[in-house]
Scaffold this active site. Sequence first.
Site, short mmCIF file in Angstrom:
data_model
loop_
_atom_site.label_atom_id
_atom_site.label_comp_id
_atom_site.label_asym_id
_atom_site.label_seq_id
_atom_site.Cartn_x
_atom_site.Cartn_y
_atom_site.Cartn_z
N LYS A 145 86.41 96.82 97.11
CA LYS A 145 85.06 96.44 97.49
C LYS A 145 84.32 97.63 98.11
CE LYS A 145 86.03 91.59 98.69
NZ LYS A 145 85.14 90.95 97.72
N ARG B 263 91.73 82.84 93.34
CA ARG B 263 92.12 81.88 92.29
C ARG B 263 93.57 82.05 91.90
NH1 ARG B 263 87.31 84.22 88.71
NH2 ARG B 263 86.58 84.58 90.83
N1 BES Z 1 86.66 86.65 98.95
C1 BES Z 1 85.78 86.98 97.90
C2 BES Z 1 84.53 86.10 97.87
C3 BES Z 1 83.62 86.21 99.06
C4 BES Z 1 82.55 87.08 99.03
C5 BES Z 1 83.81 85.41 100.18
C6 BES Z 1 81.71 87.16 100.14
C7 BES Z 1 82.98 85.49 101.25
C8 BES Z 1 81.92 86.36 101.24
C9 BES Z 1 86.50 86.84 96.56
O1 BES Z 1 87.85 87.13 96.60
C10 BES Z 1 85.86 87.82 95.62
O2 BES Z 1 85.98 88.97 95.87
N2 BES Z 1 85.21 87.31 94.58
C11 BES Z 1 84.58 88.12 93.63
C12 BES Z 1 84.95 87.62 92.27
C13 BES Z 1 84.59 88.55 91.14
C14 BES Z 1 85.42 89.83 91.23
C15 BES Z 1 84.86 87.85 89.82
C16 BES Z 1 83.09 88.03 93.88
O3 BES Z 1 82.60 86.97 94.24
O4 BES Z 1 82.42 89.04 93.73
MN MN Z 2 88.25 89.18 96.36
#
Ligand code: BES
Ligand code: MN
Length: 498
Positions: free
Chosen positions: A275, A349
């Site tokens: 990230k 997931r």
């Molecule tokens: N934990 C994150 C989602 C999240 C984002 C929770 C902001 C709380 C605040 C999750 O694991 C994630 O990174 N999701 C990605 C999925 C994508 C890579 C398909 C996302 O939402 O960008």
């Molecule tokens: Mn994630």
Amino acid sequence: MADSFKIDFQAHGKVESGDLIVFVGENLKPTAAVAKQLGPKAVDLIAKAAAAESFKGKAKSAMSIVVPTGLSVDRLIVIGTGGEKDRANVDFAQLGGLIAGKVNGKLATVVLDLPETEVSPEAAADMALGAQLRRYSFDRYKTKKKDEDDGKGGGRLVFSVADPAAVKKAYKAREAVQQGVILARDLVNEPPNVLGPQEFAARAQALTKLGVEVEILDDKAMKKLGMGALLGVAQGSVRGGRVAIMRWNGGKANDKPIAFVGKGVVFDTGGISIKPGAGMEDMKGDMAGAACVVGLMHALASRKAKANVVGAIGLVENMPDGNAQRPGDIVTTMSGQTIEIINTDAEGRLVLADVLWYVQDRFKPKFMIDLATLTGAIMVALAQEYAGLFSNNDELAERLTAAGKATGERVWRMPLGPEFDKMIESKFADMKNSAGRFGGSSTAASLLQRFVNDVPWAHLDIAGTAMGSPATEINKGWSSGWGVRLLDRLVRDHYEAR
Ligand code: BES
Ligand code: MN
Ligand code: ZN
């Protein structure tokens, strides 16, 4: 929570000291009973003060009269209850929170007699719960206490009610819920160095003191079970993974349990698909689903809910590392299905795929509800106001929606279906873990659904509501403890023997 109130309930009677809280409608008049208690001079004083302060008695508004002439109390705090429409749907927890924000003395007495509004014992108990939740703050790691007390800590909050015994009884159950919400908030607020998978599992284990049976699966046990998806996420961290299974057996011996499953990513860096740095510290809260399940189990066990309940949480840390999983890897889940990793940041997931399967397989539950801070996309759709609800069962979805309206922890149903399921088809495996930006919350939910057979199931995407959501009268902090009140209510309304 060091600064909670000491809560008491007493029968109506004259109030001589501290803060006195009364309610008025838009006509600025308290109820006849309260008017009689205050006397005509005080009623007149309210009208005069209202004119001077432009206080109109609107819902959620308040006015303080300091050292009110003719009364022996320090302050008379007048809370508006608004017009007919407002009176029809009072959120009593929020109202209790509002009051908690106004009082600042050692003693405050709330006269629970609202103009043309019935206050049931349940509603009164909700107010007390709301007041306590308002007081929550997480300052465990502040070594310098504030110089002067801000005056908002401690103190006694007394509710003057018609039937104190009935309210006391209702509040006993609310206290259990209150502790559950606070436990969930604490877990989410804890820094990720303090709360790794092992430490989190230990917090779940601590529920044994309430009569909850707890089992912990370590890496070896999970390997034996074939939880390749969860372990694929965990392998990038030196801290290893855990699954904690909590069981509260308050129902009939042969009754199938209901089950709650939580995503517990103690920190989500994104892994190799790392990230961006800005705001990454918030990813300590990526275990809010698991925190809610632990808080809920705490609440249900301490109020001795008459239901058989399973709580299961998947605890991992998602790190980039020499041993971390890569985009392109294919993992085999406990169910036997394979998943191609497209993006290592779509890790929640993967964790849930194995835990959902395990719970369904082992416990044959009446239903499964999972909670997960699963996608950023849910905030694009619903801001931080509603959690996304995905379900294969209309009855369960409707019950969750109703519980959401009743508690203010609202959910909004989102679509599942073959269109979304098709989007996660993989060139090389049974499915892929990311289908890109479009419909991101639905494609994530679709992957989960592939690990759910015929059992009624609901998935709550709480990425927006669990943390950083707008402040309310009952939550001024970063983590909200979202879901504990919602699911306690669902259990109370539909799944407890009477
Ligand atoms: N934990 C994150 C989602 C999240 C984002 C929770 C902001 C709380 C605040 C999750 O694991 C994630 O990174 N999701 C990605 C999925 C994508 C890579 C398909 C996302 O939402 O960008
Ligand atoms: Mn994630
Ligand atoms: Zn995550």
